[in-house]
Design a protein around this motif. Sequence first.
Motif, PDB file in Angstrom:
ATOM      1  N   LEU A 393       2.800 -15.112   6.596  1.00  0.00           N
ATOM      2  CA  LEU A 393       1.525 -14.687   7.173  1.00  0.00           C
ATOM      3  C   LEU A 393       1.702 -13.638   8.264  1.00  0.00           C
ATOM      4  N   TYR A 394       2.695 -13.815   9.125  1.00  0.00           N
ATOM      5  CA  TYR A 394       2.991 -12.844  10.176  1.00  0.00           C
ATOM      6  C   TYR A 394       3.905 -11.786   9.568  1.00  0.00           C
ATOM      7  N   LYS A 395       3.312 -10.752   8.999  1.00  0.00           N
ATOM      8  CA  LYS A 395       4.053  -9.779   8.191  1.00  0.00           C
ATOM      9  C   LYS A 395       5.107  -9.019   8.986  1.00  0.00           C
ATOM     10  N   ASP A 396       4.876  -8.834  10.288  1.00  0.00           N
ATOM     11  CA  ASP A 396       5.778  -8.013  11.084  1.00  0.00           C
ATOM     12  C   ASP A 396       6.870  -8.817  11.774  1.00  0.00           C
ATOM     13  N   TYR A 397       7.000 -10.095  11.445  1.00  0.00           N
ATOM     14  CA  TYR A 397       8.000 -10.903  12.142  1.00  0.00           C
ATOM     15  C   TYR A 397       9.423 -10.473  11.781  1.00  0.00           C
ATOM     16  N   ALA A 399      10.310  -8.314   8.447  1.00  0.00           N
ATOM     17  CA  ALA A 399      10.497  -7.185   7.540  1.00  0.00           C
ATOM     18  C   ALA A 399      10.734  -5.848   8.240  1.00  0.00           C
ATOM     19  N   PRO A 400      10.034  -5.514   9.341  1.00  0.00           N
ATOM     20  CA  PRO A 400      10.269  -4.199   9.952  1.00  0.00           C
ATOM     21  C   PRO A 400      11.642  -4.024  10.574  1.00  0.00           C
ATOM     22  N   TRP A 401      12.407  -5.103  10.737  1.00  0.00           N
ATOM     23  CA  TRP A 401      13.642  -5.031  11.516  1.00  0.00           C
ATOM     24  C   TRP A 401      14.892  -5.116  10.665  1.00  0.00           C
ATOM     25  N   PHE A 402      14.742  -5.254   9.349  1.00  0.00           N
ATOM     26  CA  PHE A 402      15.915  -5.431   8.499  1.00  0.00           C
ATOM     27  C   PHE A 402      16.818  -4.197   8.454  1.00  0.00           C
ATOM     28  N   GLU A 403      16.266  -3.021   8.609  1.00  0.00           N
ATOM     29  CA  GLU A 403      17.054  -1.793   8.461  1.00  0.00           C
ATOM     30  C   GLU A 403      17.411  -1.161   9.799  1.00  0.00           C
ATOM     31  N   GLU A 404      17.339  -1.923  10.883  1.00  0.00           N
ATOM     32  CA  GLU A 404      17.557  -1.359  12.217  1.00  0.00           C
ATOM     33  C   GLU A 404      18.955  -1.616  12.772  1.00  0.00           C
ATOM     34  N   GLY A 405      19.843  -2.142  11.964  1.00  0.00           N
ATOM     35  CA  GLY A 405      21.187  -2.409  12.460  1.00  0.00           C
ATOM     36  C   GLY A 405      21.262  -3.585  13.415  1.00  0.00           C
ATOM     37  N   ARG A 406      20.286  -4.477  13.350  1.00  0.00           N
ATOM     38  CA  ARG A 406      20.322  -5.668  14.195  1.00  0.00           C
ATOM     39  C   ARG A 406      21.327  -6.673  13.643  1.00  0.00           C
ATOM     40  N   HIS A 407      21.832  -7.497  14.531  1.00  0.00           N
ATOM     41  CA  HIS A 407      22.766  -8.548  14.130  1.00  0.00           C
ATOM     42  C   HIS A 407      22.135  -9.910  14.365  1.00  0.00           C
ATOM     43  N   VAL A 408      22.594 -10.868  13.580  1.00  0.00           N
ATOM     44  CA  VAL A 408      22.070 -12.223  13.667  1.00  0.00           C
ATOM     45  C   VAL A 408      22.735 -12.965  14.821  1.00  0.00           C
ATOM     46  N   LEU A 409      21.907 -13.669  15.589  1.00  0.00           N
ATOM     47  CA  LEU A 409      22.392 -14.624  16.578  1.00  0.00           C
ATOM     48  C   LEU A 409      21.910 -16.001  16.159  1.00  0.00           C
ATOM     49  N   ARG A 410      22.708 -16.998  16.476  1.00  0.00           N
ATOM     50  CA  ARG A 410      22.373 -18.360  16.090  1.00  0.00           C
ATOM     51  C   ARG A 410      22.418 -19.290  17.311  1.00  0.00           C
ATOM     52  N   GLY A 411      21.675 -20.387  17.238  1.00  0.00           N
ATOM     53  CA  GLY A 411      21.895 -21.521  18.112  1.00  0.00           C
ATOM     54  C   GLY A 411      20.987 -21.728  19.295  1.00  0.00           C
TER      55      GLY A 411
END
Length: 445
Positions: A393-397, A399-411
Amino acid sequence: MTESIDVPATRRLHARDLVRMVDDARRRTLDLTRDLTGDRQFGPNLRIVNPPLWEVGHVGFFHDYFALRTLHGLPDYQQPDAERLYDSSSIHHDDRWDLPLPTMQGTLDYLESVRNAMVARLPEGEASEAESYVYQLTVLHEDMHAEAFTYTRQTLGYPPPEFTDGVTPPPVEVTGSLRGDVRVPGGAHLLGSDDSVPFRFDNEKQPHTVEVAPFVIARAPVTNAEFAAFVEDGGYRRAELWSEEGWRWCRERGQEAPLYWRRGEDGWEIRWFDRWVPLQPHHPVCFVSLHEAEAYCRWAGRRLPTEAEWEVAASRVPAADGNALVPGKRLYPWGDTPPSPSLVNMDGHRLGCVDVAAFPEGESAMGCRQMLGNVWEWTASLFKPYPGFEADLYKDYSAPWFEEGRHVLRGGAWATRSRLVHNGHRNYFTPDRNDIFAGFRTCAV
C-alpha cells in the motif's frame, strides 16, 4: 469502505490494541520534540535531517492519508493544506525549511484531530484485516520517525530526550567484551518473511530459498576498544584499507576517527547528545558508515556478513552435531516470544548502548549475542528486491530506493521500537551515512 482496499494478509487485532499502539507512538513523538522551541524547531538545512517542525506534521499527514483518506474514505484531510505541506513524496527535501508551516501548537492540534478521527472509526471489538494492517503501518512509520528524531537530536547536539511513559528497564551489569566466533553450518535457508510474521514490509517478501555456504561469524559486534585499535594503527590514513569510494569519502570529510570521537586527557571521548563522555570500551562501535566498517574489516582480515548469513546466524537452530541446520527458523534470536527489556536493549529507555556481552538470554541458537538491539548492523548486501517483489500500500517505502546503492542493515538499535523489528526486518541506508545508530559484526574470511 474499510474492506475495499487491497492489503497483505494480516492478523486481525483488537481495536483497543491498535489504539494503545497509536497512543504509545504519539507519546514518544511528543517526548522527542516537546522541548524543541525557537530555532530548534527548524535546525540547520542538512541533507541527513528534516526540520523537526515539518517532520512532526509529516507524521500526522501519514496517518491522515493512509488511515483516514485511503482506508476510511474521508474526502478531506484534517488540515486543508496538509498534502501541500507534508507529503514527502512530492516536497523536495531542501524546500521543507521554506514552507509556511503552522506553529508547533497548530501542528500538534492537527495530529490530535487525526488521532481522534482514527480512534472514532474503529469498531468496539476486533478490527478488520484492513484496519489492522493500515493502523500498524502508520504506527510503525511513526516509530521510524521517532528513531530519526532521536538521531537528529544527536546530530544537532541537543540534550537527550526524557520519556514520560513510566517505563524503567532493569539495570544492566557491566559485562565486558564477548570475543570469539561461532561456526554456522551451511544449507538451504528461506530468506524473507512469510505471513506468520505479525507485520511484514514489502521488501521482506517474497520469502525464497537461498543456499548459504558454511561460515564463521563473530559472537558480538565490533566494540569501541577494537575499533580504537584500528584508528590508532593509522586506519584512517591508509588508502589500501579503503574502497575507492570509501577513501574519497574519508578524505573529503577529513575523517580521522568515527564522527563523534575526540581524544581527551584520559583517552577517547564520544559526544553523546549535548555532552562529552568517556568512550566505553565494550560498547559496540556506533555512528560508523559502511565505508568505515569495510576498512576495519580489511585491516582485521575479516569481512562483513551478507544479509542471508546474518539472518541464518540470527534465526536458525543448528543440528545436534553442529553440521546442519534444523528446518524452520525463529522470529527472534531467542525464539518466538516478543522482545522484552530483559532480552534486548531497545525502545530507547536506556538512552544508549550497553556492553556487547549483556543479555545472554537474548542470544541466538547459533551463539550470537545482541543480534537485535544496541546498534543496527551493516551487511555486505545491496538493498535489492527479493524475487516476486510487489510494492504494498505504501508504494514509496522500498521501490524508489532499490537502485540507489543502499546497503542492508539488520537488527535494530537501542532507539528502535521493539515492535518494529524481527529477524527478517530490513533497514537500508547509503554507505556514507555515519549519523545513524549503526555498527557491525564481522565474519572470518
